[in-house]
Each structure stands twice: as structure tokens, then as C-alpha cells.
Design an enzyme around this catalytic site. Structure first.
Site, PDB file in Angstrom:
ATOM      1  N   ARG A  26      10.903  -0.846  11.318  1.00 29.34           N
ATOM      2  CA  ARG A  26       9.770  -0.524  12.182  1.00 29.34           C
ATOM      3  C   ARG A  26       9.702  -1.431  13.398  1.00 29.34           C
ATOM      4  O   ARG A  26       9.951  -2.627  13.291  1.00 29.34           O
ATOM      5  CB  ARG A  26       8.460  -0.634  11.380  1.00 29.34           C
ATOM      6  CG  ARG A  26       8.112   0.644  10.681  1.00 29.34           C
ATOM      7  CD  ARG A  26       7.022   0.500   9.665  1.00 29.34           C
ATOM      8  NE  ARG A  26       5.820  -0.193  10.127  1.00 29.34           N
ATOM      9  CZ  ARG A  26       4.743  -0.353   9.380  1.00 29.34           C
ATOM     10  NH1 ARG A  26       4.695   0.154   8.154  1.00 29.34           N
ATOM     11  NH2 ARG A  26       3.687  -0.984   9.840  1.00 29.34           N
ATOM     12  N   ARG A  66     -10.016   0.991   8.091  1.00 28.46           N
ATOM     13  CA  ARG A  66      -9.574  -0.349   8.472  1.00 28.46           C
ATOM     14  C   ARG A  66     -10.654  -1.120   9.214  1.00 28.46           C
ATOM     15  O   ARG A  66     -10.424  -2.263   9.602  1.00 28.46           O
ATOM     16  CB  ARG A  66      -8.395  -0.198   9.419  1.00 28.46           C
ATOM     17  CG  ARG A  66      -7.081  -0.603   8.841  1.00 28.46           C
ATOM     18  CD  ARG A  66      -6.071  -0.240   9.896  1.00 28.46           C
ATOM     19  NE  ARG A  66      -4.929  -1.059   9.837  1.00 28.46           N
ATOM     20  CZ  ARG A  66      -3.799  -0.704   9.208  1.00 28.46           C
ATOM     21  NH1 ARG A  66      -3.719   0.429   8.563  1.00 28.46           N
ATOM     22  NH2 ARG A  66      -2.770  -1.496   9.247  1.00 28.46           N
ATOM     23  N   ARG A  72      11.747  -5.372   5.157  1.00 28.36           N
ATOM     24  CA  ARG A  72      11.485  -3.948   4.896  1.00 28.36           C
ATOM     25  C   ARG A  72      12.340  -3.023   5.773  1.00 28.36           C
ATOM     26  O   ARG A  72      12.549  -3.287   6.948  1.00 28.36           O
ATOM     27  CB  ARG A  72      10.016  -3.650   5.169  1.00 28.36           C
ATOM     28  CG  ARG A  72       9.723  -2.155   5.161  1.00 28.36           C
ATOM     29  CD  ARG A  72       8.286  -1.850   5.231  1.00 28.36           C
ATOM     30  NE  ARG A  72       7.606  -2.484   6.329  1.00 28.36           N
ATOM     31  CZ  ARG A  72       6.288  -2.521   6.430  1.00 28.36           C
ATOM     32  NH1 ARG A  72       5.537  -1.979   5.495  1.00 28.36           N
ATOM     33  NH2 ARG A  72       5.729  -3.101   7.460  1.00 28.36           N
ATOM     34  N   ARG A  99      -1.045  -8.426  13.493  1.00 32.69           N
ATOM     35  CA  ARG A  99      -1.489  -7.468  12.463  1.00 32.69           C
ATOM     36  C   ARG A  99      -2.287  -8.184  11.383  1.00 32.69           C
ATOM     37  O   ARG A  99      -3.297  -7.683  10.899  1.00 32.69           O
ATOM     38  CB  ARG A  99      -0.283  -6.733  11.870  1.00 32.69           C
ATOM     39  CG  ARG A  99       0.287  -5.696  12.833  1.00 32.69           C
ATOM     40  CD  ARG A  99       1.691  -5.268  12.464  1.00 32.69           C
ATOM     41  NE  ARG A  99       1.788  -4.717  11.133  1.00 32.69           N
ATOM     42  CZ  ARG A  99       2.945  -4.561  10.479  1.00 32.69           C
ATOM     43  NH1 ARG A  99       4.082  -4.921  11.057  1.00 32.69           N
ATOM     44  NH2 ARG A  99       2.959  -4.039   9.282  1.00 32.69           N
ATOM     45  N   LYS A 121       0.833  -1.210   0.000  1.00 32.73           N
ATOM     46  CA  LYS A 121       0.000   0.000   0.000  1.00 32.73           C
ATOM     47  C   LYS A 121       0.867   1.259   0.000  1.00 32.73           C
ATOM     48  O   LYS A 121       0.663   2.176  -0.786  1.00 32.73           O
ATOM     49  CB  LYS A 121      -0.937   0.040   1.229  1.00 32.73           C
ATOM     50  CG  LYS A 121      -1.860  -1.159   1.353  1.00 32.73           C
ATOM     51  CD  LYS A 121      -2.775  -1.048   2.568  1.00 32.73           C
ATOM     52  CE  LYS A 121      -2.061  -1.085   3.905  1.00 32.73           C
ATOM     53  NZ  LYS A 121      -1.403  -2.362   4.222  1.00 32.73           N
TER      54      LYS A 121
HETATM   55  P1  AP5 Z   1       4.793  -1.634   1.918  1.00 35.51           P
HETATM   56  O1  AP5 Z   1       4.471  -0.794   0.720  1.00 35.51           O
HETATM   57  O2  AP5 Z   1       5.555  -1.023   3.030  1.00 35.51           O
HETATM   58  O3  AP5 Z   1       3.457  -2.355   2.446  1.00 35.51           O
HETATM   59  P2  AP5 Z   1       2.177  -1.774   3.211  1.00 35.51           P
HETATM   60  O4  AP5 Z   1       0.981  -2.420   2.573  1.00 35.51           O
HETATM   61  O5  AP5 Z   1       2.235  -0.304   3.294  1.00 35.51           O
HETATM   62  O6  AP5 Z   1       2.412  -2.484   4.605  1.00 35.51           O
HETATM   63  P3  AP5 Z   1       2.326  -1.897   6.095  1.00 35.51           P
HETATM   64  O7  AP5 Z   1       3.063  -2.895   6.952  1.00 35.51           O
HETATM   65  O8  AP5 Z   1       2.724  -0.476   6.146  1.00 35.51           O
HETATM   66  O9  AP5 Z   1       0.811  -2.050   6.348  1.00 35.51           O
HETATM   67  P4  AP5 Z   1       0.116  -2.025   7.687  1.00 35.51           P
HETATM   68  O10 AP5 Z   1      -1.281  -1.890   7.226  1.00 35.51           O
HETATM   69  O11 AP5 Z   1       0.380  -3.184   8.588  1.00 35.51           O
HETATM   70  O12 AP5 Z   1       0.803  -0.818   8.485  1.00 35.51           O
HETATM   71  P5  AP5 Z   1       0.348   0.670   8.768  1.00 35.51           P
HETATM   72  O13 AP5 Z   1       1.550   1.498   8.794  1.00 35.51           O
HETATM   73  O14 AP5 Z   1      -0.774   1.040   7.892  1.00 35.51           O
HETATM   74  O15 AP5 Z   1       5.585  -2.932   1.374  1.00 35.51           O
HETATM   75  C1  AP5 Z   1       6.145  -3.868   2.279  1.00 35.51           C
HETATM   76  C2  AP5 Z   1       7.558  -4.282   1.798  1.00 35.51           C
HETATM   77  O16 AP5 Z   1       7.412  -5.061   0.619  1.00 35.51           O
HETATM   78  C3  AP5 Z   1       8.447  -3.087   1.418  1.00 35.51           C
HETATM   79  O17 AP5 Z   1       9.772  -3.367   1.823  1.00 35.51           O
HETATM   80  C4  AP5 Z   1       8.353  -3.015  -0.122  1.00 35.51           C
HETATM   81  O18 AP5 Z   1       9.558  -2.548  -0.704  1.00 35.51           O
HETATM   82  C5  AP5 Z   1       8.063  -4.459  -0.496  1.00 35.51           C
HETATM   83  N1  AP5 Z   1       7.152  -4.572  -1.623  1.00 35.51           N
HETATM   84  C6  AP5 Z   1       6.061  -3.808  -1.887  1.00 35.51           C
HETATM   85  N2  AP5 Z   1       5.427  -4.219  -3.017  1.00 35.51           N
HETATM   86  C7  AP5 Z   1       6.143  -5.291  -3.465  1.00 35.51           C
HETATM   87  C8  AP5 Z   1       6.005  -6.164  -4.613  1.00 35.51           C
HETATM   88  N3  AP5 Z   1       5.011  -6.009  -5.501  1.00 35.51           N
HETATM   89  N4  AP5 Z   1       6.922  -7.146  -4.756  1.00 35.51           N
HETATM   90  C9  AP5 Z   1       7.954  -7.302  -3.867  1.00 35.51           C
HETATM   91  N5  AP5 Z   1       8.133  -6.508  -2.778  1.00 35.51           N
HETATM   92  C10 AP5 Z   1       7.240  -5.508  -2.579  1.00 35.51           C
HETATM   93  O19 AP5 Z   1      -0.223   0.548  10.264  1.00 35.51           O
HETATM   94  C11 AP5 Z   1       0.630   0.253  11.351  1.00 35.51           C
HETATM   95  C12 AP5 Z   1      -0.184   0.202  12.645  1.00 35.51           C
HETATM   96  O20 AP5 Z   1      -0.775   1.492  12.908  1.00 35.51           O
HETATM   97  C13 AP5 Z   1      -1.379  -0.763  12.636  1.00 35.51           C
HETATM   98  O21 AP5 Z   1      -0.988  -2.086  12.963  1.00 35.51           O
HETATM   99  C14 AP5 Z   1      -2.303  -0.119  13.688  1.00 35.51           C
HETATM  100  O22 AP5 Z   1      -1.854  -0.413  14.990  1.00 35.51           O
HETATM  101  C15 AP5 Z   1      -2.093   1.370  13.445  1.00 35.51           C
HETATM  102  N6  AP5 Z   1      -3.047   1.924  12.460  1.00 35.51           N
HETATM  103  C16 AP5 Z   1      -2.733   2.485  11.245  1.00 35.51           C
HETATM  104  N7  AP5 Z   1      -3.840   2.893  10.601  1.00 35.51           N
HETATM  105  C17 AP5 Z   1      -4.881   2.574  11.421  1.00 35.51           C
HETATM  106  C18 AP5 Z   1      -6.296   2.700  11.276  1.00 35.51           C
HETATM  107  N8  AP5 Z   1      -6.863   3.238  10.176  1.00 35.51           N
HETATM  108  N9  AP5 Z   1      -7.076   2.262  12.288  1.00 35.51           N
HETATM  109  C19 AP5 Z   1      -6.528   1.724  13.416  1.00 35.51           C
HETATM  110  N10 AP5 Z   1      -5.198   1.551  13.609  1.00 35.51           N
HETATM  111  C20 AP5 Z   1      -4.392   1.970  12.603  1.00 35.51           C
HETATM  112 MG    MG Z   2       2.490   1.066   4.870  1.00 36.71          MG
END
Ligand code: AP5
Ligand code: MG
Length: 219
Positions: A161, A88, A127, A172, A13
Site C-alpha cells: 500500500r 473512525r 504487509r 495514521r 481488522k
Molecule cells: P491488517 O489486518 O491489514 O490490519 P488493519 O487493522 O486492517 O490495518 P489497516 O492498516 O488496514 O488499518 P487502517 O485503519 O490504517 O487502514 P484503512 O485501510 O482502514 O493487518 C496488518 C498486517 O499484520 C497484515 O500483514 C497481517 O497479516 C498482519 N497481522 C494481522 N494480525 C496479526 C497478528 N495477530 N499477529 C501477527 N501479524 C498479524 O484506512 C486507510 C486510509 O483510508 C485511512 O488512513 C484514511 O485516510 C482512509 N479512511 C478509511 N476509512 C476511513 C473512515 N471511516 N473515515 C475517514 N477516513 C477513512
Molecule cells: Mg485494513
């Protein structure tokens, strides 16, 4: 254009939102990044969110809805935005409907990035990001052009992270399947949902998304 990127942790994402925001002049709104910034700054919000994030659970709906509501109100979002990691829960999705309606704005498209579960673990464990500008990398899938030097800002410091460890990742993923995956049906029923194959290489996923956006613009 107002978009949502939907998908499990590690689906890509953030990677795709950054690429699409840059090519279309849209604002990337990542609630995860905003919460991590609050943790780093040591604000009250950050203090409350830290333990929840490190557990891999979800921060309460009202907290993230307020953050998004305030952020969308800023004029730089007038041209459009990409929501990355929000909504979410069904409660957050309903709140988003209300706050967009109150501003006379609409959602153009929800893009689900589909990825096999086993690949998510590999992506998350490899990552890292630039400590200075936040640009994202991966040990295997996205290395900087010059090893150890950020492509974007030239910094040589990188971070991993706190929630990218095996135990937290399991929680997660569980939170995603329990609370977030019902949004797939929610947006399908609204006629807003499209999928891309998130198992493809990063630039190919970007091309798939660009094709969907071209259809939106043409419609
Ligand atoms: P990356 O692009 O970083 O993936 P992502 O989908 O952004 O993954 P996240 O781990 O950031 O998602 P998340 O939803 O768990 O975390 P968030 O920060 O939103 O890609 C991952 C890796 O793969 C990278 O190294 C990239 O280079 C590689 N990659 C990407 N595409 C690829 C491909 N096609 N092929 C190969 N490699 C690839 O949330 C974190 C925490 O915050 C949550 O757990 C929660 O506690 C809180 N939070 C955030 N938003 C909310 C909400 N709306 N409500 C409640 N709590 C929330
Ligand atoms: Mg992300």
C-alpha cells in the site's frame, strides 16, 4: 449480526474481518478498501481521497458516511455485516446510529483489537496483498503456503500500500489516537464493547472473536 472491528492501523481488522465474514456469511465493509478501489478506478471520489490517504489523515465524515449508507442498503447486507475501519470519528459513530435506526437495524457488538504500538509498525511495514484478489499477507507473520503464489487465486503478483511508509504510518497512528480512540469510551458506555488480545497469533485472535460471537448468538 452487525459488528464493528475497532483498532489502530495494523491491528488486524482486515485480517479478522475477512475470516469472520467467511465463517459467518457476513459482508465485510472496509472503507479503506472502498476508498483505495476509488483511487485505482480514478473516480472523482478517488481523486479527492488519494492525497488525504497518502498523508495519513482522515477523509471527511460526510464522504465515508455516504459510502457506508449506500452499501448497507444493498440486499447482500441483510444477513449482516462487519465494519472494518468505520466508524473512525464520533461524528461517524453518531451517523451510523442514525442510519441503522432509520433501517430498523441494530449493532450487536464492537470488538476492539488491542495491540502494542511497537508491533503495529512491524505489522504495517511487512504487509502486502495479492494484486489480483486482494488477499492479505505479511513477510513474517502470514506468508503464502507456496512462496510467491497467492493461496486464494494463484496469482504471482503482489502489491504494497502507498500509505504503508514510515512517515504516513506515524500520521495514521496520530489520527487514530486523536479521532478514533474516543470511540472506545463511546461504545463502552453503550454496553457494546468487548476486547480481544490482538498480540496473539492470527488464528488465536480469530478464536477469541468467535467466542465473543457465540455469546452474542446465545444471548
Ligand atoms: P491488517 O489486518 O491489514 O490490519 P488493519 O487493522 O486492517 O490495518 P489497516 O492498516 O488496514 O488499518 P487502517 O485503519 O490504517 O487502514 P484503512 O485501510 O482502514 O493487518 C496488518 C498486517 O499484520 C497484515 O500483514 C497481517 O497479516 C498482519 N497481522 C494481522 N494480525 C496479526 C497478528 N495477530 N499477529 C501477527 N501479524 C498479524 O484506512 C486507510 C486510509 O483510508 C485511512 O488512513 C484514511 O485516510 C482512509 N479512511 C478509511 N476509512 C476511513 C473512515 N471511516 N473515515 C475517514 N477516513 C477513512
Ligand atoms: Mg485494513
Amino acid at each position: 449480526m452487525n459488528l464493528i472491528l475497532l483498532g489502530p492501523p495494523g491491528a488486524g481488522k482486515g485480517t479478522q474481518a475477512a475470516a469472520i465474514a467467511a465463517s459467518h456469511g457476513l459482508i465485510q465493509l472496509s472503507t479503506g478498501e472502498m476508498l483505495r478501489a476509488a483511487v485505482k478506478a480514478g473516480t472523482e471520489l478517488g481523486r479527492q481521497a488519494k492525497a488525504v490517504i497518502e498523508r495519513g489523515a482522515l477523509v471527511p465524515d460526510e464522504v465515508v458516511v455516504r459510502i457506508i449508507d449506500e452499501r448497507i442498503a444493498r440486499p447482500d447486507c441483510d444477513r449482516g455485516f462487519i465494519l472494518d475501519g468505520f466508524p473512525r470519528t464520533l461524528g461517524q459513530a453518531a451517523a451510523l446510529d442514525d442510519l441503522l435506526a432509520a433501517r430498523g437495524r441494530q449493532l450487536d457488538l464492537v470488538i476492539e483489537i488491542e495491540v502494542d504500538d511497537a508491533a503495529l509498525i512491524e505489522r504495517i511495514s511487512g504487509r502486502y496483498a495479492c494484486a489480483k484478489c486482494g488477499a492479505g499477507y505479511h513477510d513474517k507473520f502470514k506468508q503464502p503456503k507456496t512462496p510467491g503464489v497467492c493461496d486464494v487465486c494463484g496469482s504471482t503478483e503482489f502489491l504494497r500500500r502507498a500509505d504503508d511508509n514510515a512517515e504516513t504510518v506515524k500520521n495514521r497512528l496520530m489520527a487514530y489516537y486523536k479521532e478514533t480512540s474516543p470511540l472506545i469510551g463511546y461504545y463502552f458506555a453503550k454496553g457494546k464493547l468487548k476486547q480481544v488480545d490482538g498480540m496473539a497469533p492470527i488464528p488465536e485472535v480469530t478464536r477469541q472473536i468467535e467466542r465473543l460471537l457465540a455469546d452474542v448468538v446465545a444471548a
